[in-house]
Design a protein around this motif. Structure first.
Motif, PDB file in Angstrom:
ATOM      1  N   ALA A 177      10.546  43.795  56.733  1.00 21.54           N
ATOM      2  CA  ALA A 177       9.502  43.424  56.615  1.00 21.54           C
ATOM      3  C   ALA A 177       9.752  42.206  57.134  1.00 21.54           C
ATOM      4  CB  ALA A 177       8.826  43.350  55.316  1.00 21.54           C
ATOM      5  N   ALA A 178      10.601  41.691  57.095  1.00 19.26           N
ATOM      6  CA  ALA A 178      11.359  39.712  57.459  1.00 19.26           C
ATOM      7  C   ALA A 178      11.446  39.949  59.063  1.00 19.26           C
ATOM      8  CB  ALA A 178      12.509  39.167  56.772  1.00 19.26           C
ATOM      9  N   CYS A 179      12.001  41.033  59.380  1.00 14.56           N
ATOM     10  CA  CYS A 179      12.335  40.786  60.968  1.00 14.56           C
ATOM     11  C   CYS A 179      11.024  41.866  61.822  1.00 14.56           C
ATOM     12  CB  CYS A 179      13.396  42.062  61.154  1.00 14.56           C
ATOM     13  SG  CYS A 179      14.612  42.451  60.411  1.00 14.56           S
ATOM     14  N   ASP A 180       9.611  42.516  61.252  1.00 15.19           N
ATOM     15  CA  ASP A 180       9.674  43.331  62.328  1.00 15.19           C
ATOM     16  C   ASP A 180       7.941  43.039  61.262  1.00 15.19           C
ATOM     17  OD1 ASP A 180      11.344  44.282  63.199  1.00 15.19           O
ATOM     18  OD2 ASP A 180      11.301  45.844  62.595  1.00 15.19           O
ATOM     19  N   GLY A 181       7.393  42.098  60.848  1.00 15.70           N
ATOM     20  CA  GLY A 181       6.536  42.058  59.997  1.00 15.70           C
ATOM     21  C   GLY A 181       5.223  42.116  60.999  1.00 15.70           C
ATOM     22  N   MET A 182       6.086  40.792  61.685  1.00 19.40           N
ATOM     23  CA  MET A 182       4.660  39.690  62.532  1.00 19.40           C
ATOM     24  C   MET A 182       3.933  39.983  63.474  1.00 19.40           C
ATOM     25  SD  MET A 182       4.946  36.800  61.191  1.00 19.40           S
ATOM     26  CE  MET A 182       4.005  35.540  62.375  1.00 19.40           C
ATOM     27  N   PHE A 183       4.713  41.668  63.824  1.00 18.18           N
ATOM     28  CA  PHE A 183       3.837  42.485  64.557  1.00 18.18           C
ATOM     29  C   PHE A 183       2.868  43.362  63.870  1.00 18.18           C
ATOM     30  CE2 PHE A 183       8.728  43.695  65.653  1.00 18.18           C
ATOM     31  CZ  PHE A 183       8.827  42.376  66.678  1.00 18.18           C
ATOM     32  N   TYR A 184       2.382  43.075  62.822  1.00 18.54           N
ATOM     33  CA  TYR A 184       1.032  43.303  62.254  1.00 18.54           C
ATOM     34  C   TYR A 184      -0.073  42.507  61.383  1.00 18.54           C
ATOM     35  CZ  TYR A 184       3.616  47.641  63.146  1.00 18.54           C
ATOM     36  OH  TYR A 184       4.526  48.826  63.546  1.00 18.54           O
ATOM     37  N   ARG A 185      -0.285  41.612  62.284  1.00 21.34           N
ATOM     38  CA  ARG A 185      -0.620  40.175  62.164  1.00 21.34           C
ATOM     39  C   ARG A 185      -2.665  41.229  62.344  1.00 21.34           C
ATOM     40  NH1 ARG A 185      -1.017  35.503  60.557  1.00 21.34           N
ATOM     41  NH2 ARG A 185       1.433  35.641  61.593  1.00 21.34           N
ATOM     42  N   ASN A 186      -3.205  40.651  60.978  1.00 21.24           N
ATOM     43  CA  ASN A 186      -4.491  41.574  60.569  1.00 21.24           C
ATOM     44  C   ASN A 186      -4.566  43.304  61.043  1.00 21.24           C
ATOM     45  OD1 ASN A 186      -5.307  39.345  59.881  1.00 21.24           O
ATOM     46  ND2 ASN A 186      -5.460  38.263  62.906  1.00 21.24           N
ATOM     47  N   LYS A 187      -3.299  43.872  60.651  1.00 21.99           N
ATOM     48  CA  LYS A 187      -3.316  45.010  60.992  1.00 21.99           C
ATOM     49  C   LYS A 187      -2.719  45.836  59.418  1.00 21.99           C
ATOM     50  CE  LYS A 187      -2.891  45.667  65.654  1.00 21.99           C
ATOM     51  NZ  LYS A 187      -1.712  45.775  66.586  1.00 21.99           N
ATOM     52  N   VAL A 188      -3.075  46.538  59.445  1.00 14.47           N
ATOM     53  CA  VAL A 188      -2.738  47.959  57.489  1.00 14.47           C
ATOM     54  C   VAL A 188      -1.405  48.908  57.998  1.00 14.47           C
ATOM     55  CG1 VAL A 188      -3.292  49.666  56.492  1.00 14.47           C
ATOM     56  CG2 VAL A 188      -5.470  48.176  57.885  1.00 14.47           C
ATOM     57  N   VAL A 189      -0.831  48.075  56.917  1.00 12.29           N
ATOM     58  CA  VAL A 189       0.642  48.091  56.580  1.00 12.29           C
ATOM     59  C   VAL A 189       1.158  49.221  55.466  1.00 12.29           C
ATOM     60  CG1 VAL A 189       1.789  46.534  57.976  1.00 12.29           C
ATOM     61  CG2 VAL A 189       1.530  46.263  55.602  1.00 12.29           C
ATOM     62  N   ALA A 190       1.640  49.985  55.407  1.00 13.92           N
ATOM     63  CA  ALA A 190       1.828  50.528  54.082  1.00 13.92           C
ATOM     64  C   ALA A 190       3.865  50.050  53.509  1.00 13.92           C
ATOM     65  CB  ALA A 190       1.715  52.269  54.347  1.00 13.92           C
ATOM     66  N   VAL A 191       3.709  50.265  52.587  1.00 17.41           N
ATOM     67  CA  VAL A 191       5.388  49.757  51.969  1.00 17.41           C
ATOM     68  C   VAL A 191       5.521  50.950  50.985  1.00 17.41           C
ATOM     69  CG1 VAL A 191       6.221  48.406  50.561  1.00 17.41           C
ATOM     70  CG2 VAL A 191       4.880  46.854  52.231  1.00 17.41           C
ATOM     71  N   VAL A 192       6.599  51.252  51.403  1.00 18.06           N
ATOM     72  CA  VAL A 192       7.099  52.647  50.123  1.00 18.06           C
ATOM     73  C   VAL A 192       8.069  52.533  49.148  1.00 18.06           C
ATOM     74  CG1 VAL A 192       7.779  54.819  49.567  1.00 18.06           C
ATOM     75  CG2 VAL A 192       6.456  54.143  51.794  1.00 18.06           C
ATOM     76  N   GLY A 193       7.793  52.370  48.307  1.00 12.91           N
ATOM     77  CA  GLY A 193       9.771  51.959  46.523  1.00 12.91           C
ATOM     78  C   GLY A 193       8.943  50.761  46.438  1.00 12.91           C
ATOM     79  N   GLY A 194       9.506  50.618  45.006  1.00 11.97           N
ATOM     80  CA  GLY A 194       9.013  49.850  43.802  1.00 11.97           C
ATOM     81  C   GLY A 194      10.106  49.116  43.391  1.00 11.97           C
ATOM     82  N   GLY A 195      10.907  48.726  43.849  1.00  8.72           N
ATOM     83  CA  GLY A 195      12.322  47.429  43.732  1.00  8.72           C
ATOM     84  C   GLY A 195      12.134  45.869  43.962  1.00  8.72           C
ATOM     85  N   ASN A 196      12.390  45.377  43.961  1.00  2.27           N
ATOM     86  CA  ASN A 196      12.528  44.279  44.237  1.00  2.27           C
ATOM     87  C   ASN A 196      12.116  43.792  45.895  1.00  2.27           C
ATOM     88  OD1 ASN A 196      12.948  42.805  42.475  1.00  2.27           O
ATOM     89  ND2 ASN A 196      14.896  42.163  42.003  1.00  2.27           N
ATOM     90  N   THR A 197      12.890  44.901  46.971  1.00  4.66           N
ATOM     91  CA  THR A 197      12.800  44.572  48.682  1.00  4.66           C
ATOM     92  C   THR A 197      11.454  45.118  48.638  1.00  4.66           C
ATOM     93  OG1 THR A 197      14.798  44.972  48.476  1.00  4.66           O
ATOM     94  CG2 THR A 197      13.524  45.228  50.844  1.00  4.66           C
ATOM     95  N   ALA A 198      11.038  46.007  48.123  1.00  6.02           N
ATOM     96  CA  ALA A 198       9.544  46.836  48.321  1.00  6.02           C
ATOM     97  C   ALA A 198       8.263  45.286  47.806  1.00  6.02           C
ATOM     98  CB  ALA A 198       9.137  47.760  48.106  1.00  6.02           C
ATOM     99  N   ALA A 199       8.600  44.913  46.714  1.00  2.82           N
ATOM    100  CA  ALA A 199       7.955  43.601  46.098  1.00  2.82           C
ATOM    101  C   ALA A 199       7.691  42.890  46.835  1.00  2.82           C
ATOM    102  CB  ALA A 199       8.536  43.592  45.069  1.00  2.82           C
ATOM    103  N   ALA A 200       8.794  42.549  47.242  1.00  2.65           N
ATOM    104  CA  ALA A 200       9.100  41.144  48.335  1.00  2.65           C
ATOM    105  C   ALA A 200       8.450  41.267  49.376  1.00  2.65           C
ATOM    106  CB  ALA A 200      10.373  40.482  48.678  1.00  2.65           C
TER     107      ALA A 200
END
Ligand code: NAP
Length: 298
Positions: A136-159
């Motif tokens: 997400a730190a690398c590619d999150g910026m491509f999704y400004r004002n869009k809908v995204v999903a995150v899969v997982g329940g660990g610290n990485t998914a939460a962060a």
């Protein structure tokens, strides 16, 4: 057997490996990078890198990898396209077995990286880099004002979900259990974020362009998916000789020194708090500094 004894052999040609090669070559050391695929490692799969300082227009990861290789080779580093099949790291002169012969070196840098774990569901491989991401730190910026999903329940998914909640219009967090295993510090901010929607006891079962399928039956519009279900460090070759942490990463601190003198671990394969191109590159520079001190003493 290659008769030459290198000052440094580097296993893996990602940003950590090629930064070590650049620094070693510039320090007058004989150095070879042994890489089975193309330069860049994981980075080569990233279509756009916008967080490497100084590259104001960003760059694709494949090109940055090629440039890092060319940069190191400009100062005399060698690249050998070959797969490493075995290592003997304990002797003073260390040997690296490859499918094109044996290389010998006074120091060895392990720069084999870590691979994000995959969901192995329909659409994941086809859409990787254009709708499916692992950082997400690398590619999150491509999704400004869009809908995204995150899969997982660990610290990485939460962060990742928290980071994306500040960028995206909506974050759909999909976890296979009924609660997060992430540290408690993440729970309240995530619950408080108004644009984070939780899908507990749920599995992402298919990814399509602009749509995801949950539990094989629920279709939800979604622009991008961030898979955050852990990483697998590439330590198969060293797991019997280098000390690893409980998750399988090579135990090495900021000095990059491992439990074997003259052997260094750089980039994503080592224990560290932040796995990014810039932190891998920094490790490469540090490893060479350490290796120079080691070579001066042996
Ligand atoms: P992790 O702790 O191993 O968590 C992986 C998560 O993905 C778990 O919730 C797991 O579910 C889920 N999962 C695994 N395989 C799955 C599958 N096939 N399908 C669906 N879900 C799956 O990995 P991580 O979050 O990447 O963290 C790795 C390490 O880095 C941890 O030690 C973590 O503490 C550390 N880290 C720390 C921070 C920080 O802020 N301090 C930030 C990031 C990472 P289950 O819960 O059911 O097992």
């Amino acid at each position: 057997m290659n008769e030459k004894i290198y000052d440094m052999l580097i296993v893996g040609g990602g940003p950590g490996g090629y930064t070590a090669a650049l620094y070693a070559a510039r320090a007058g050391m004989s150095v070879a990078v042994l890489e089975k695929l193309a330069a860049g490692g994981q980075m080569a799969e990233s279509p756009q890198i916008d967080n490497y300082p100084g590259l104001t227009d960003g760059i694709d990861g494949f090109s940055l990898g090629m440039q890092m290789q060319a940069h190191a080779e400009k100062f005399g580093a060698e690249t050998h396209s070959t797969e490493v099949t075995g290592l003997n790291l304990t002797d003073k002169i260390k040997t690296v077995e490859t499918d094109s012969g044996i290389f010998r070196g006074k120091t060895v840098v392990i720069a084999t990286g870590a691979t994000p774990k995959k969901l192995n569901i329909p659409g994941e491989a086809d859409l990787t880099g254009r709708g499916v991401h692992y950082c997400a730190a690398c590619d999150g910026m491509f999704y400004r004002n869009k809908v995204v999903a995150v899969v997982g329940g660990g610290n990485t998914a939460a962060a990742d979900a928290l980071l994306l909640s500040r960028i995206a219009q909506k974050v759909i967090l999909i976890h296979r259990r009924d609660s997060l295993r992430a540290s408690r510090v993440y729970h309240k901010p995530l619950m408080d974020a108004e644009n984070v929607e939780f899908h507990w006891n749920s599995a992402l079962t298919e990814i399509r362009p602009g749509e995801i399928v949950i539990n094989g039956e629920e279709n939800i519009p979604c622009d991008g998916v961030f898979v955050a279900i852990g990483r697998q460090p590439e330590t198969e070759l060293v797991k019997d000789v280098l000390h690893l942490d409980a998750s399988g990463y090579v135990l090495a601190g900021e000095s990059t020194a491992t439990n074997i003198p003259g052997v260094y671990a750089v980039g994503d394969v080592r224990t560290k708090g932040l796995r990014q191109i810039i932190t891998a590159a920094a490790d490469g520079a540090v490893a060479v500094h350490q290796a120079e001190e080691y070579l001066a003493e042996v």
